[in-house]
Scaffold this active site. Structure first.
Site, short mmCIF file in Angstrom:
data_model
loop_
_atom_site.label_atom_id
_atom_site.label_comp_id
_atom_site.label_asym_id
_atom_site.label_seq_id
_atom_site.Cartn_x
_atom_site.Cartn_y
_atom_site.Cartn_z
N GLU A 161 20.13 -6.32 25.56
CA GLU A 161 19.09 -5.93 25.81
C GLU A 161 18.82 -4.41 26.38
O GLU A 161 17.90 -3.74 25.91
CB GLU A 161 18.32 -6.65 26.44
CG GLU A 161 17.91 -8.19 26.14
CD GLU A 161 19.13 -9.15 25.85
OE1 GLU A 161 19.87 -8.77 26.57
OE2 GLU A 161 19.10 -10.13 25.29
N HIS B 87 12.81 -19.15 29.93
CA HIS B 87 12.27 -19.01 28.48
C HIS B 87 10.62 -18.89 28.65
O HIS B 87 9.84 -19.06 27.58
CB HIS B 87 12.50 -19.88 27.66
CG HIS B 87 14.01 -19.49 26.99
ND1 HIS B 87 15.00 -19.71 27.78
CD2 HIS B 87 14.46 -19.15 25.81
CE1 HIS B 87 16.24 -19.29 27.02
NE2 HIS B 87 15.81 -19.00 25.80
C1 LIG Z 1 20.10 -12.15 27.88
C2 LIG Z 1 19.90 -12.87 26.98
N1 LIG Z 1 19.40 -12.43 25.71
C3 LIG Z 1 19.14 -13.11 24.70
C4 LIG Z 1 19.25 -14.86 24.98
C5 LIG Z 1 18.72 -15.68 24.02
N2 LIG Z 1 19.93 -16.21 23.32
C6 LIG Z 1 20.38 -17.34 23.50
S1 LIG Z 1 22.12 -17.85 23.03
C7 LIG Z 1 22.07 -16.31 22.20
C8 LIG Z 1 23.22 -16.04 21.48
C9 LIG Z 1 24.72 -16.17 22.17
O1 LIG Z 1 25.71 -16.13 21.51
P1 LIG Z 1 27.06 -16.20 22.00
O2 LIG Z 1 26.98 -15.22 23.16
O3 LIG Z 1 28.06 -16.05 20.93
O4 LIG Z 1 27.05 -17.81 22.45
P2 LIG Z 1 26.91 -19.18 21.50
O5 LIG Z 1 25.73 -19.44 21.70
O6 LIG Z 1 27.41 -18.90 20.51
O7 LIG Z 1 27.88 -20.06 22.28
C10 LIG Z 1 20.94 -15.60 22.19
C11 LIG Z 1 20.81 -14.23 21.77
C12 LIG Z 1 19.62 -15.14 26.05
N3 LIG Z 1 19.48 -16.38 26.55
N4 LIG Z 1 19.98 -14.19 27.18
#
Ligand SMILES: Cc1ncc(C[n+]2csc(CCOP(=O)(O)OP(=O)(O)O)c2C)c(N)n1
Lengths: 357, 322
Positions: free
Chosen positions: B60, B129
């Protein structure tokens, strides 16, 4: 001044159980039959909990849930390598690892039913609660690993995060801090190929995620994350190094076989062929074949494990449902400050809470 | 021309319209491309504008920060932050650069960026959220903070936000994304900084925005008095004049928001009413807000969020005072 290459790096990758089920005997970690069976049972428990949770969510009994189906080996293999006093610092998809660390399915379900009580996971010291923001918690792990070192203890912190998280500045800051302070920290990046819908190629142009550690001056290593023996081996070595103040980042190559969360629809961004390809590399199936080949796992043991897991999870669901019935909404005021400030006390009383609490 | 749309469709159609109208507009953010956003606000835009709609890494600070640079080259960034809480990760970029690049460069470089972000509770989401950090954004000089409360308002306000020469934090109430449809005019601009008198009345003024406006309109149905409902629409710049005029007329005011009470926007609005309409008041300004606690997980969320009952009680307090 002539030009010269002044830094090079390589990233090692480790696999014990190959995809065609041949085994590199040299690399097999020394684990007893009981320990091997425990690894297997934990993977089954985690898988079944996720399956039941998805079904409960579909019936409206649970909120958004992030299953770890397909990632059991990456988490359970590494969590299993920790000592009892080591710390786990999870993100939001760490049910498998948390179960190894004595969290019950009941706690996982409480949290998924929207009750703060579930975030007590796994209670007391030795763990931090799930981190919902992506990539914030590796810094906490560094703080833990550093704090343990400052106090002359050898406990390490092991933190989990995803491939997407490696794009967050906080994760780089954590790797860098760990190197500078010799923090007793192991970073486990579960590269499950996707951050929600975003594929790895859109996340980074780097060839491996493990090499991100190189820039911070710490070791990065890759492991087949669907091979529980390889994960255990690499994690155990990393933990021992971290105990001596040498932090390590492990990239566990795996695949999220389910949806990102129950609010997600992978058919929008994922091809069925890819899913089928990874189905064949499922970590539980692979390990099961290995155990059967070694004569450790027979039909009877398998059935007993399945029964045990089924009963335990069914009981956990009942308990969590009862907790929900008895929920006290005034609880939201209770743990915000050590001592409730007067203004909050006024709000609490207006809410109908008891001022003496 | 007009169409009956949900709020989420109004967002999408506005983005599409602005991408079409202005080649400088770029839309990007986590999952906004191929998947069309986690709420599907940007669905289909990548197909139509493959060179100006992008998936972003999960970063972000990066998403907000590159906007400063894009703007410096003459583009008009319209990033999406997936949930308002994750704008905290970009807050330093907002406060240190986005909001002040104009003043730091004495007007030479500006940042006409619109950061869209869903906010607020009521959808049974995960921890972090459901927040409404509106006062925090309104507290940063140089930012504009905008709240749509319906599909038509979304179209009008988002259009103005994107066309604005200065940065906007555009807070979309998640729980209204799909809750109802409304006629949305095709070419629709609502100037930023102008409140809307939603319902005129004489006995009491209620000020509410975003999803709380909906709750307020529900509460008002049960109140046996003539209630004037005002939607400020922008919290910065705040149309204090419309609010103060109403306060002078009714002498009684209620401010509603779902953010925690302490330091919330109701405090600022109350101060403006006190400064400019003190002698007209017949009751202290009443606040109906969230509590000074982290928004609880969803099993306790309903106890946290102001609802029609709490708003109604607040209105009665204001009416019965004195
Ligand atoms: C700071 C932040 N930005 C966006 C989100 C929304 N979000 C939740 S999970 C995710 C993707 C995360 O991907 P990854 O780090 O690869 O972990 P995975 O979910 O695949 O285990 C996003 C963008 C969040 N929870 N926190």
């Amino acid at each position: 001044m002539p030009t010269e290459d002044i830094a090079q790096f390589t990233i090692r990758s480790v696999q014990v159980l190959s995809e065609d089920e041949t085994v590199d005997e040299e690399l097999v970690p020394s684990l007893t039959d009981e320990e091997l069976l425990e690894l297997y049972e934990q993977m089954k428990r985690s898988r079944r909990l996720d399956e039941r949770a998805i079904a409960l969510q579909r019936r409206g009994e649970l909120g958004t849930y992030a299953p770890a189906i397909g990632q059991e080996a990456a988490q359970i293999g590494s969590a299993f390598a920790m000592a009892e006093d080591d710390w786990i610092v999870p993100s939001f998809r760490e049910q498998p690892a948390l179960l190894v660390r004595e969290t019950s399915p009941h706690k996982v379900l409480q949290y998924a039913m929207g009750m703060e009580e579930g975030a007590e996971i796994p209670g007391g010291e030795g763990a931090l609660p799930p981190a919902i923001p992506v990539g914030t918690q590796p810094l906490h792990a560094v703080g833990v690993g550093w704090g343990e070192a400052l106090q002359g203890r050898s406990n390490v912190a092991l933190t989990y995060f995803g491939d997407g998280a490696t794009s967050e500045g906080d994760v780089y800051e954590a790797l860098n801090f760990a190197g500078v302070y010799d923090a007793q920290t192991v970073f486990v990046c579960q590269n499950n190929r996707y951050a929600i819908s975003t594929r790895l190629e859109k996340q980074t142009d780097a060839e491996t995620l493990a090499q991100k550690a190189v820039a911070a001056g710490i070791e990065g290593i890759r492991v087949d994350g669907n091979d529980v023996l390889a994960v255990y081996r690499v994690a155990r070595d990393a933990i021992e190094k971290a105990r001596d103040g040498d932090p390590v980042m492990i990239e566990a190559l795996t695949y999220r076989r389910s949806m990102h969360t129950t609010s997600d629809d992978p058919s929008v961004y994922r091809e069925p062929e890819e899913e089928t390809e990874w189905e064949a590399r499922d970590p539980i199936v692979r390990f099961q074949v290995y155990l059967e080949d070694r004569g450790i796992l027979d039909e009877e043991t398998k059935a007993a494990i399945d029964d045990r897991v089924e009963t335990e999870i069914a009981e956990a669901i009942d308990r969590a449902q009862e907790d929900r019935e008895e929920l006290d909404p005034a609880d939201m005021f209770r743990h915000v400050y050590a001592e409730m400030p007067p203004e909050l006390e006024r709000q609490f009383e207006a809410f109908g809470g008891d001022g003496d609490e | 021309m007009s169409e009956r749309l949900r709020m989420i469709e109004a967002v999408r159609e506005t983005l599409r319209g602005e991408l079409e109208r202005d080649d400088d507009v770029v839309v990007y953010g986590e999952d906004v491309g191929r998947a069309g956003g986690v709420f599907r606000a940007t669905e289909g835009l990548l197909d139509d504008y493959p060179d100006r709609v992008f998936d972003a890494p999960v970063a972000e600070a990066g998403i907000v920060g590159v906007g400063v640079g894009l703007a410096a080259t003459g583009m008009r960034p319209v990033p999406e932050i997936q949930f308002q809480s994750f704008l905290y990760q970009g807050f330093h970029q907002l406060a240190q650069h986005v909001a002040r690049i104009r003043s730091r460069t004495r007007g030479t470089i500006s940042c006409p960026m619109t950061v869209r972000t869903p906010y607020g509770g009521g959808i049974h989401a995960l921890e972090l959220h459901s927040e409404s950090f509106e006062a925090g954004f309104a507290h940063v000089p140089g930012l504009q903070v905008v709240f749509p409360s319906s599909p038509a308002e979304t179209k009008g306000l988002l259009t103005s936000a994107i066309r604005s020469p200065d940065p906007v934090v555009f807070m979309e109430p998640t729980r209204l994304y799909r809750s109802f449809r409304e006629e949305v005019p095709d070419d629709h601009e609502i100037p930023l900084g102008e409140a809307r008198v939603v319902d005129p009345g004489d006995d009491v003024t209620v000020i509410a925005w975003g999803s709380m406006l909906r709750e307020t309109l529900e509460a008002v149905e049960d109140v046996d008095a003539s209630v004037e409902v005002i939607d400020p629409r922008t919290l910065y710049p705040l149309d204090a004049e419309t609010i103060v005029d109403s306060a002078k007329k009714t002498g009684r005011c209620v401010v509603v928001h779902e953010a925690p009470r302490t330091g919330g926007m109701a405090g600022e609005i109350t101060a403006r009413i006190n400064e400019e309409a003190f002698l007209y008041l017949e009751a202290p300004v009443e606040r109906v807000t969230g509590y000074d606690v982290p928004v609880p997980l969803f099993a306790r969320e309903d106890a946290y969020l102001p609802d029609a009952d709490r708003i109604e009680a607040g209105i009665r307090n204001a009416l019965e005072f004195g």
